[in-house]
Design a protein around this motif. Structure first.
Motif, PDB file in Angstrom:
ATOM      1  N   MET A  23       0.876  -1.196  -0.120  1.00 19.82           N
ATOM      2  CA  MET A  23      -0.100   0.188  -0.069  1.00 19.82           C
ATOM      3  C   MET A  23       0.876   1.224  -0.051  1.00 19.82           C
ATOM      4  O   MET A  23       0.542   2.271  -0.482  1.00 19.82           O
ATOM      5  N   GLU A  24       2.025   1.280   0.730  1.00 14.12           N
ATOM      6  CA  GLU A  24       2.883   2.395   0.806  1.00 14.12           C
ATOM      7  C   GLU A  24       3.548   2.508  -0.619  1.00 14.12           C
ATOM      8  O   GLU A  24       3.815   3.742  -1.048  1.00 14.12           O
ATOM      9  N   VAL A  26       1.976   1.952  -3.552  1.00 13.27           N
ATOM     10  CA  VAL A  26       1.223   2.585  -4.368  1.00 13.27           C
ATOM     11  C   VAL A  26       0.910   4.088  -4.002  1.00 13.27           C
ATOM     12  O   VAL A  26       0.673   4.790  -4.909  1.00 13.27           O
ATOM     13  N   SER A  27       0.806   4.302  -2.629  1.00 12.65           N
ATOM     14  CA  SER A  27       0.441   5.744  -2.418  1.00 12.65           C
ATOM     15  C   SER A  27       1.642   6.258  -1.301  1.00 12.65           C
ATOM     16  O   SER A  27       1.627   6.121   0.023  1.00 12.65           O
ATOM     17  N   ALA A  30       2.359   7.766   2.824  1.00 11.24           N
ATOM     18  CA  ALA A  30       1.293   7.428   3.842  1.00 11.24           C
ATOM     19  C   ALA A  30       1.950   7.081   5.045  1.00 11.24           C
ATOM     20  O   ALA A  30       1.257   6.835   6.118  1.00 11.24           O
ATOM     21  N   TYR A  78      11.283  10.777   1.371  1.00  9.52           N
ATOM     22  CA  TYR A  78      10.482  11.690   0.514  1.00  9.52           C
ATOM     23  C   TYR A  78      10.906  13.035   0.535  1.00  9.52           C
ATOM     24  O   TYR A  78       9.997  13.879  -0.089  1.00  9.52           O
TER      25      TYR A  78
END
Length: 200
Positions: A23-24, A26-27, A30, A78
């Protein structure tokens, strides 16, 4: 179902951790990666070394999670220590920095202030050379591959800057004139002082 998950807790932790890490991916941003790494680490240790029960796995998850959080914060994947990562090359235009390898019309290298995760860029000038350590400004981002830069001191003032300087100079001149007129006595004050001296 619950009994199966509890009996296979390391496998469950591993599976949930992998889902969170996906999930990280993909997004990004977060912050699911920290929890995912903690769960995957505890799950793998639990599968390789069958030690204790849920309390031991919970302690392992906390320890690994704290380590992952420290690494995540320290390296700031990031953004480069609180600086947002550059979203596109156009946002580099107007940025300032300094030369790390002498920049000429053929090439060189600069480091931008607040330049994102990797602030080092290949650069060239439109004319002349800029020596190592000199401050620069980005004129053309060039798609982010090779920046066109110029010495920060050589950028001429535009019409607005010149007009603002003229206005500031005029304001200072007016203020100086007001101070001079306040410090010089008027004719009436001079006459009053002369009469006072005569009466004494």
């Amino acid at each position: 179902m619950v009994e199966f998950l509890v009996n296979n807790l390391p496998l469950t932790l591993l599976a949930v951790g992998l889902v969170l890490m996906a999930m990280e991916a993909v997004s990004p941003g977060a912050h699911l990666i920290v929890i995912g790494v903690a769960l995957v680490g505890a799950g793998m240790i639990g599968m390789l070394f069958p030690i204790g029960g849920p309390l031991v796995l919970a302690a392992l998850t906390l320890i690994i999670g704290a380590g992952a959080a420290w690494v995540y914060r320290e390296f700031d994947f990031y953004g480069g220590k609180g600086t947002a990562q550059t979203s596109d090359s156009d946002s580099l235009s107007g940025r300032t920095g300094y030369v790390t390898k002498t920049v000429s019309t053929r090439g060189g290298e600069v480091k931008l202030d607040e330049g994102g995760f990797n602030p080092h860029y290949s650069a060239r000038t439109t004319s002349g050379t800029i020596e190592e350590g000199e401050e620069i400004i980005v004129l053309d981002p060039g798609g982010g591959n090779v920046l066109t830069v110029e010495h920060l001191g050589s950028i001429e003032e535009d019409e607005i800057d010149r007009e603002l300087a003229r206005g500031a100079k005029q304001t200072n001149t007016d203020a100086d004139a007001d101070v001079d007129s306040d410090s010089q006595p008027t004719a009436e004050e001079t006459e009053t002082e002369t009469e006072t001296e005569k009466s004494n």
